[in-house]
Design a protein around this motif. Structure first.
Motif, PDB file in Angstrom:
ATOM      1  N   GLU A  71      40.595 -25.755 -97.090  1.00 37.16           N
ATOM      2  CA  GLU A  71      41.678 -24.821 -96.789  1.00 37.16           C
ATOM      3  C   GLU A  71      42.350 -24.439 -98.096  1.00 37.16           C
ATOM      4  OE1 GLU A  71      44.226 -26.312 -93.738  1.00 37.16           O
ATOM      5  OE2 GLU A  71      42.629 -26.234 -92.244  1.00 37.16           O
ATOM      6  N   TYR A  72      42.578 -23.153 -98.283  1.00 29.28           N
ATOM      7  CA  TYR A  72      43.131 -22.587 -99.509  1.00 29.28           C
ATOM      8  C   TYR A  72      44.416 -21.871 -99.130  1.00 29.28           C
ATOM      9  CZ  TYR A  72      42.994 -19.853-103.898  1.00 29.28           C
ATOM     10  OH  TYR A  72      43.266 -19.285-105.109  1.00 29.28           O
ATOM     11  N   VAL A  73      45.555 -22.338 -99.663  1.00 26.55           N
ATOM     12  CA  VAL A  73      46.857 -21.789 -99.287  1.00 26.55           C
ATOM     13  C   VAL A  73      47.374 -20.880-100.386  1.00 26.55           C
ATOM     14  CG1 VAL A  73      49.220 -22.349 -98.641  1.00 26.55           C
ATOM     15  CG2 VAL A  73      47.351 -23.856 -97.943  1.00 26.55           C
ATOM     16  N   LEU A  74      47.708 -19.645-100.017  1.00 27.84           N
ATOM     17  CA  LEU A  74      48.338 -18.676-100.912  1.00 27.84           C
ATOM     18  C   LEU A  74      49.598 -18.192-100.227  1.00 27.84           C
ATOM     19  CD1 LEU A  74      45.302 -16.502-102.060  1.00 27.84           C
ATOM     20  CD2 LEU A  74      46.548 -18.166-103.414  1.00 27.84           C
ATOM     21  N   GLY A  75      50.750 -18.541-100.799  1.00 30.14           N
ATOM     22  CA  GLY A  75      52.012 -18.172-100.155  1.00 30.14           C
ATOM     23  C   GLY A  75      52.103 -18.849 -98.802  1.00 30.14           C
ATOM     24  N   GLY A  76      52.353 -18.075 -97.758  1.00 27.42           N
ATOM     25  CA  GLY A  76      52.450 -18.615 -96.412  1.00 27.42           C
ATOM     26  C   GLY A  76      51.180 -18.445 -95.597  1.00 27.42           C
ATOM     27  N   VAL A  77      50.080 -18.066 -96.244  1.00 27.69           N
ATOM     28  CA  VAL A  77      48.826 -17.817 -95.524  1.00 27.69           C
ATOM     29  C   VAL A  77      47.798 -18.874 -95.914  1.00 27.69           C
ATOM     30  CG1 VAL A  77      46.994 -16.149 -95.060  1.00 27.69           C
ATOM     31  CG2 VAL A  77      49.304 -15.347 -95.533  1.00 27.69           C
ATOM     32  N   THR A  78      47.126 -19.439 -94.911  1.00 22.75           N
ATOM     33  CA  THR A  78      46.070 -20.422 -95.151  1.00 22.75           C
ATOM     34  C   THR A  78      44.718 -19.775 -94.855  1.00 22.75           C
ATOM     35  OG1 THR A  78      47.551 -22.204 -94.504  1.00 22.75           O
ATOM     36  CG2 THR A  78      45.198 -22.703 -94.513  1.00 22.75           C
ATOM     37  N   TYR A  79      43.787 -19.955 -95.791  1.00 24.22           N
ATOM     38  CA  TYR A  79      42.436 -19.415 -95.658  1.00 24.22           C
ATOM     39  C   TYR A  79      41.458 -20.573 -95.537  1.00 24.22           C
ATOM     40  CZ  TYR A  79      44.671 -15.264 -97.567  1.00 24.22           C
ATOM     41  OH  TYR A  79      45.513 -14.205 -97.777  1.00 24.22           O
ATOM     42  N   LYS A  80      40.453 -20.410 -94.702  1.00 23.68           N
ATOM     43  CA  LYS A  80      39.377 -21.383 -94.563  1.00 23.68           C
ATOM     44  C   LYS A  80      38.203 -20.842 -95.377  1.00 23.68           C
ATOM     45  CE  LYS A  80      38.457 -24.900 -91.738  1.00 23.68           C
ATOM     46  NZ  LYS A  80      39.103 -26.177 -91.823  1.00 23.68           N
ATOM     47  N   LEU A  81      37.673 -21.653 -96.300  1.00 21.81           N
ATOM     48  CA  LEU A  81      36.611 -21.215 -97.198  1.00 21.81           C
ATOM     49  C   LEU A  81      35.233 -21.586 -96.667  1.00 21.81           C
ATOM     50  CD1 LEU A  81      38.240 -22.323-100.558  1.00 21.81           C
ATOM     51  CD2 LEU A  81      38.180 -20.030 -99.581  1.00 21.81           C
ATOM     52  N   PHE A  82      34.315 -20.650 -96.799  1.00 24.21           N
ATOM     53  CA  PHE A  82      32.917 -20.834 -96.433  1.00 24.21           C
ATOM     54  C   PHE A  82      32.068 -20.250 -97.554  1.00 24.21           C
ATOM     55  CE2 PHE A  82      35.309 -20.557 -92.495  1.00 24.21           C
ATOM     56  CZ  PHE A  82      34.890 -21.707 -91.844  1.00 24.21           C
ATOM     57  N   PRO A  83      30.788 -20.593 -97.636  1.00 25.43           N
ATOM     58  CA  PRO A  83      29.958 -20.019 -98.699  1.00 25.43           C
ATOM     59  C   PRO A  83      29.918 -18.488 -98.610  1.00 25.43           C
ATOM     60  CG  PRO A  83      28.833 -21.875 -97.684  1.00 25.43           C
ATOM     61  CD  PRO A  83      30.063 -21.584 -96.852  1.00 25.43           C
ATOM     62  N   GLY A  84      30.462 -17.826 -99.619  1.00 20.18           N
ATOM     63  CA  GLY A  84      30.427 -16.370 -99.680  1.00 20.18           C
ATOM     64  C   GLY A  84      31.601 -15.655 -99.067  1.00 20.18           C
ATOM     65  N   PHE A  85      32.423 -16.349 -98.277  1.00 12.96           N
ATOM     66  CA  PHE A  85      33.548 -15.645 -97.645  1.00 12.96           C
ATOM     67  C   PHE A  85      34.664 -16.623 -97.261  1.00 12.96           C
ATOM     68  CE2 PHE A  85      30.982 -16.959 -94.100  1.00 12.96           C
ATOM     69  CZ  PHE A  85      31.859 -17.194 -93.060  1.00 12.96           C
ATOM     70  N   ALA A  86      35.825 -16.062 -96.939  1.00 16.02           N
ATOM     71  CA  ALA A  86      36.974 -16.839 -96.483  1.00 16.02           C
ATOM     72  C   ALA A  86      37.603 -16.110 -95.303  1.00 16.02           C
ATOM     73  CB  ALA A  86      38.005 -16.985 -97.590  1.00 16.02           C
ATOM     74  N   VAL A  87      38.188 -16.866 -94.376  1.00 14.62           N
ATOM     75  CA  VAL A  87      38.843 -16.284 -93.205  1.00 14.62           C
ATOM     76  C   VAL A  87      40.276 -16.779 -93.138  1.00 14.62           C
ATOM     77  CG1 VAL A  87      37.676 -15.514 -91.097  1.00 14.62           C
ATOM     78  CG2 VAL A  87      37.071 -17.667 -92.050  1.00 14.62           C
ATOM     79  N   VAL A  88      41.166 -15.922 -92.650  1.00 17.06           N
ATOM     80  CA  VAL A  88      42.562 -16.321 -92.451  1.00 17.06           C
ATOM     81  C   VAL A  88      42.593 -17.314 -91.290  1.00 17.06           C
ATOM     82  CG1 VAL A  88      44.866 -15.543 -91.801  1.00 17.06           C
ATOM     83  CG2 VAL A  88      43.479 -14.160 -93.346  1.00 17.06           C
TER      84      VAL A  88
END
Length: 90
Positions: A71-88
């Motif tokens: 999980e990658y947090v930028l500001g108040g948004v958390t992104y889930k990382l996968f090979p080649g892409f990320a999803v909110v």
């Protein structure tokens, strides 16, 4: 055919743009929007930008300091990382 539509991979230096989007100095990964293109009628090379895919981003973070499903947090948004892409993550 990959050369017929616009992609982030284009570079005059021979390196591919999307593979240089993770900083080795501070561990940040850029999240680039996924662009949606449509082929124009009666042409093989004319494309029109339709927009972007919501909540979906192109990234090379996995394998470059990040692991799959991190999980990658930028500001108040958390992104889930996968090979080649990320999803909110919602």
């Amino acid at each position: 055919m990959k050369s017929n539509y616009p992609v982030y991979a284009f570079s005059l230096t021979g390196t591919q743009f999307q593979y240089e989007q993770t900083s080795q100095q501070d561990g940040r990964a850029n999240l680039l929007p996924i662009l949606l293109w449509a082929l124009r009628d009666s042409t093989t090379t004319g494309f029109t930008l339709l927009g972007t895919a919501p909540n979906l981003f192109s990234t090379n973070a996995v394998g470059n300091g990040f692991s799959n499903a991190d999980e990658y947090v930028l500001g108040g948004v958390t992104y889930k990382l996968f090979p080649g892409f990320a999803v909110v993550k919602q």
